[in-house]
Design an enzyme around this catalytic site. Structure first.
Site, mmCIF file in Angstrom:
data_model
loop_
_atom_site.group_PDB
_atom_site.id
_atom_site.type_symbol
_atom_site.label_atom_id
_atom_site.label_comp_id
_atom_site.label_asym_id
_atom_site.label_seq_id
_atom_site.Cartn_x
_atom_site.Cartn_y
_atom_site.Cartn_z
ATOM 1 N N ILE A 155 16.661 -7.501 6.147
ATOM 2 C CA ILE A 155 17.640 -6.487 6.560
ATOM 3 C C ILE A 155 18.886 -6.682 5.712
ATOM 4 O O ILE A 155 19.427 -7.786 5.636
ATOM 5 C CB ILE A 155 17.949 -6.608 8.075
ATOM 6 C CG1 ILE A 155 16.680 -6.246 8.855
ATOM 7 C CG2 ILE A 155 19.107 -5.699 8.471
ATOM 8 C CD1 ILE A 155 16.808 -6.391 10.354
ATOM 9 N N THR A 184 0.836 -1.216 0.000
ATOM 10 C CA THR A 184 0.000 0.000 0.000
ATOM 11 C C THR A 184 0.866 1.259 0.000
ATOM 12 O O THR A 184 0.465 2.283 -0.534
ATOM 13 C CB THR A 184 -0.977 0.048 1.191
ATOM 14 O OG1 THR A 184 -0.243 0.125 2.421
ATOM 15 C CG2 THR A 184 -1.909 -1.147 1.205
ATOM 16 N N ASN A 185 2.057 1.179 0.577
ATOM 17 C CA ASN A 185 2.962 2.339 0.515
ATOM 18 C C ASN A 185 3.500 2.537 -0.898
ATOM 19 O O ASN A 185 3.672 3.672 -1.348
ATOM 20 C CB ASN A 185 4.099 2.198 1.539
ATOM 21 C CG ASN A 185 3.649 2.640 2.915
ATOM 22 O OD1 ASN A 185 3.455 3.823 3.162
ATOM 23 N ND2 ASN A 185 3.443 1.681 3.806
ATOM 24 N N GLU A 195 1.672 7.301 7.070
ATOM 25 C CA GLU A 195 2.609 6.680 6.120
ATOM 26 C C GLU A 195 2.367 7.113 4.678
ATOM 27 O O GLU A 195 3.292 7.528 3.974
ATOM 28 C CB GLU A 195 2.504 5.145 6.192
ATOM 29 C CG GLU A 195 2.891 4.590 7.537
ATOM 30 C CD GLU A 195 2.922 3.068 7.555
ATOM 31 O OE1 GLU A 195 3.407 2.447 6.598
ATOM 32 O OE2 GLU A 195 2.463 2.485 8.552
ATOM 33 N N ASN A 228 13.521 4.376 4.339
ATOM 34 C CA ASN A 228 12.647 3.357 4.921
ATOM 35 C C ASN A 228 11.460 4.054 5.582
ATOM 36 O O ASN A 228 11.612 5.123 6.160
ATOM 37 C CB ASN A 228 13.419 2.560 5.983
ATOM 38 C CG ASN A 228 12.565 1.474 6.619
ATOM 39 O OD1 ASN A 228 11.857 0.734 5.930
ATOM 40 N ND2 ASN A 228 12.598 1.367 7.938
ATOM 41 N N HIS A 275 8.785 3.506 8.607
ATOM 42 C CA HIS A 275 8.572 2.688 9.798
ATOM 43 C C HIS A 275 7.287 3.152 10.488
ATOM 44 O O HIS A 275 7.082 4.361 10.660
ATOM 45 C CB HIS A 275 9.764 2.799 10.752
ATOM 46 C CG HIS A 275 9.603 1.917 11.943
ATOM 47 N ND1 HIS A 275 9.811 0.550 11.888
ATOM 48 C CD2 HIS A 275 9.194 2.186 13.205
ATOM 49 C CE1 HIS A 275 9.548 0.032 13.070
ATOM 50 N NE2 HIS A 275 9.173 0.994 13.897
HETATM 51 C C1 GAR Z 1 3.819 -0.662 6.659
HETATM 52 O O1 GAR Z 1 3.037 -0.345 7.762
HETATM 53 C C2 GAR Z 1 5.275 -0.288 6.917
HETATM 54 O O2 GAR Z 1 5.418 0.890 7.652
HETATM 55 C C3 GAR Z 1 5.731 -1.493 7.709
HETATM 56 O O3 GAR Z 1 5.143 -2.592 7.045
HETATM 57 C C4 GAR Z 1 3.893 -2.179 6.460
HETATM 58 C C5 GAR Z 1 3.883 -2.585 5.008
HETATM 59 O O4 GAR Z 1 2.644 -2.329 4.417
HETATM 60 N N1 GAR Z 1 7.149 -1.568 7.773
HETATM 61 C C6 GAR Z 1 7.811 -2.000 8.856
HETATM 62 O O5 GAR Z 1 7.253 -2.406 9.861
HETATM 63 C C7 GAR Z 1 9.326 -1.933 8.755
HETATM 64 N N2 GAR Z 1 9.942 -2.124 10.023
HETATM 65 P P1 GAR Z 1 2.479 -2.171 2.836
HETATM 66 O O6 GAR Z 1 3.140 -3.388 2.191
HETATM 67 O O7 GAR Z 1 0.999 -2.182 2.628
HETATM 68 O O8 GAR Z 1 3.126 -0.880 2.404
#
Ligand code: GAR
Length: 202
Positions: free
Chosen positions: A95, A15-16, A183, A110, A112
């Site tokens: 990582i 989604t990001n 985000e 990144n 977070h």
């Molecule tokens: C998001 O909430 C991102 O911030 C998190 O994983 C999710 C991915 O969602 N990342 C972490 O926790 C990194 N430490 P997405 O695939 O829908 O973007």
């Protein structure tokens, strides 16, 4: 002026990634272009999102590269082959080593899902972050975009946005609010900000 070539690395839903693509379509990332999406999971829905936009994709997973170092070398290779200038970890759960990171100083971002330095570091990813936030009972959480260095979640912070924690939140409800309010807002903004700097430095 040529646009900065961006690779987005995802492990899951993406989604990001979608938020970045939406911003690009809306003309909000004039200095950059997503030209590659890489995943460490062949089934990641992010790959389907990329394909829908005709964006090149690559999978560097455990099946093909069981050794972490080997997998990382494959990722480095695909970055070079595609002339990538900026790497964005958008829900990317592998990582990468200090050697990889050193190749891209102030060129890896990144996202977070907490206000760093709270609820970050090894073991804090995805829903686990929001579970920890609720268990601790903090009233405000949020999201952070930072440069990636060899220290896990420890690089210089580029952007943060706070989000309210509500009494009846579940980890899932809170995760969705953090994504929607923080985000998906700060990640595309930070991407453009860094692309603009890199374009000016060219
Ligand atoms: C998001 O909430 C991102 O911030 C998190 O994983 C999710 C991915 O969602 N990342 C972490 O926790 C990194 N430490 P997405 O695939 O829908 O973007």
């Amino acid at each position: 002026m040529s646009k900065i070539r961006i690779a987005v690395l995802c492990s899951g839903g993406g989604t990001n990634l979608q938020a970045i693509l939406n911003a690009e379509e809306a003309g909000l990332i004039p200095h950059g272009e997503v030209t590659l999406v890489v995943s460490d999971h062949a089934e990641a829905y992010a790959l389907k999102r990329a394909a829908r936009y005709g964006i090149a994709t690559a999978v560097c997973d455990r099946k093909e590269y069981p050794e972490a170092r080997e997998r990382e070398r494959a990722i480095a290779r695909v970055m070079k082959e595609n002339g990538i200038e900026l790497i964005v970890f958008a829900g990317f759960l592998s990582i990468l080593s200090a050697d990889f990171v050193k190749e891209y100083p102030r060129r890896i971002l990144n996202i977070h899902p907490s206000l760093i330095p709270s609820f970050c570091g090894k073991g804090f990813y995805g829903l686990r972050v929001h579970e920890a936030v609720l268990a601790r009972g903090v009233k405000v959480t949020g999201a952070t975009v930072h440069y990636v260095t060899e220290v896990c979640d420890g690089g210089p912070i580029l952007a943060q946005k706070a989000v309210e924690v509500r009494q009846d939140d579940t980890p899932e409800i809170l995760q969705k609010r953090v994504m929607r309010e923080a985000e998906w807002v700060i990640l595309p903004e930070a991407v453009e900000c860094v692309c603009k700097r890199l374009a000016e430095e060219k």
